[in-house]
Scaffold this active site. Structure first.
Site, PDB file in Angstrom:
ATOM      1  CB  CYS A 139      44.056  41.075  42.860  1.00 55.70           C
ATOM      2  SG  CYS A 139      43.369  41.051  44.563  1.00 55.70           S
ATOM      3  CB  CYS A 142      43.257  44.215  45.055  1.00 60.88           C
ATOM      4  SG  CYS A 142      44.243  42.801  45.263  1.00 60.88           S
ATOM      5  CG  ASP A 143      42.525  46.149  41.380  1.00 59.95           C
ATOM      6  OD1 ASP A 143      42.994  47.080  42.369  1.00 59.95           O
ATOM      7  OD2 ASP A 143      43.301  45.502  40.683  1.00 59.95           O
TER       8      ASP A 143
END
Ligand code: NDP
Length: 316
Positions: A139, A142-143
């Site tokens: 992701c 997200c990261d």
């Protein structure tokens, strides 16, 4: 014969969608029962730091956040169970579900929050750094931030891979995109956008042989051209995999309408209704577009409110 338990509301799954549904259902006196599923806490338990969920100005780790959501759901009396639902029968007014602990549950309402699972390449080296939290992720939203000013690799050639490569290109000095065929699967416009981004290098006909690292974190990947057989080392501190997700909806397919890729179809847009009255869906099991913890939580709330309304309509 299996033991039968009755509930007003059964929630299947324990990601942000399931726990949010439980918080709302419990506060509405529905005494929800929640089966956590195969991966208690859901996909967030494989993420390191969550920095984009409102209310956590200093960020929080995925597993910690799920512990807090579980505690919040329990505080209002949710009956949270370790285990998973193996079979359902949604043919009648009472929705029957069977759990791996041998229980047969008769639920007036069901909120499906089983999520989706990111697909990975399955290489030993990839799994090693994924489990270590050392640079493998599925992701970018997200990261990606953790790789600001660094070089990253992204595997895949669909719309997700293109979207995520473009997202990473704004944060990273260089993004190397590994495409296994000589063309994209993504829509033309998404592929063109990637091709026209200066700091994205696309390697066609290229597959990952090994994710390289120093034992703590990723340092790159050894990749191979599947036409020429030539091997190359690509340097990167982040290895992103965007080769698709699989919604966890197999056990529902006999009763619930799914789209061609297995995602649950909303019977009425803007609600959590499925085609079966009294069965609702929240989170990634019906969402291939946003897939964020906050959107899953939002639809978990919708599931509980819709279930409450359904029960009220039946005179509860
Ligand atoms: P897709 O299934 O569309 O694409 C998966 C990609 O991963 C393909 O290019 C595939 O390669 C590649 N792949 C699969 N397995 C491997 C492997 N082992 N090694 C290397 N590459 C691999 O998944 P997406 O998640 O991209 O998209 C899912 C759906 O969601 C699609 O319908 C998409 O259009 C939609 N979507 C829409 C968006 C939007 O409109 N904004 C954004 C994101 C997704 P190959 O092509 O060779 O099979």
């Amino acid at each position: 014969m299996s033991e039968i338990e009755k509930t007003k509301c059964l929630i299947i799954g324990s990601g942000p969608a399931g726990y949010t549904a439980a918080i709302y259902a419990a506060r509405a006196e529905m005494k929800p029962m929640l089966y956590q599923g195969m991966q208690p806490g859901g996909q967030l338990t494989t993420t390191n730091e969550v920095e984009n969920f409102p209310g956590y100005p200093d960020g929080i780790t995925g597993p910690e956040m799920m512990v807090q959501l579980e505690a919040q759901a329990k505080r209002f009396g949710s009956d949270i169970r370790f285990g998973f639902i193996t079979k359902v029968d949604f043919s009648g007014d009472i929705h029957k579900c069977w759990a791996d602990d041998g229980k047969e549950i008769h639920a007036e309402t069901v909120i499906i929050s089983t999520g989706a699972s990111a697909m990975y390449l399955g290489l030993e080296s990839e799994q090693k750094y994924l489990k270590l939290g050392g640079g493998v992720s599925a992701c970018a939203v997200c990261d990606g931030f953790f790789y600001k000013g660094q070089e990253t690799i992204i595997v895949g050639a669909g719309d997700s891979a293109c979207e995520e490569a473009h997202y990473l290109s704004k944060l990273c000095t260089k993004v190397t995109m590994l495409v296994r065929r000589d063309e994209f699967r993504a829509s033309k416009i998404m592929a063109e956008r990637v091709k026209n981004t200066e700091n994205i290098e696309i390697m066609f006909n290229t597959e990952t042989e090994e994710v390289l690292g120093d034992g703590q974190g990723v340092t790159g990947a050894r990749v191979k051209n599947n036409i020429t057989g030539e091997e190359t080392i690509v340097n990167a501190t982040g290895f992103f995999v965007a080769i698709g997700h699989k919604p966890n909806t197999d056990i529902f397919k006999e009763f619930i309408d799914l789209d061609e890729t297995g995602y649950i179809k909303y019977a009425e847009p803007g609600t959590s209704h499925t085609n079966v009255p009294g069965v609702f869906v929240s989170g990634d099991a019906a969402d291939k577009r946003y897939r964020q913890a906050i959107t899953a939580a939002g639809t978990g709330c919708m599931g509980a409110l819709d279930a409450e309304k359904y029960l009220a309509g039946k005179g509860h």
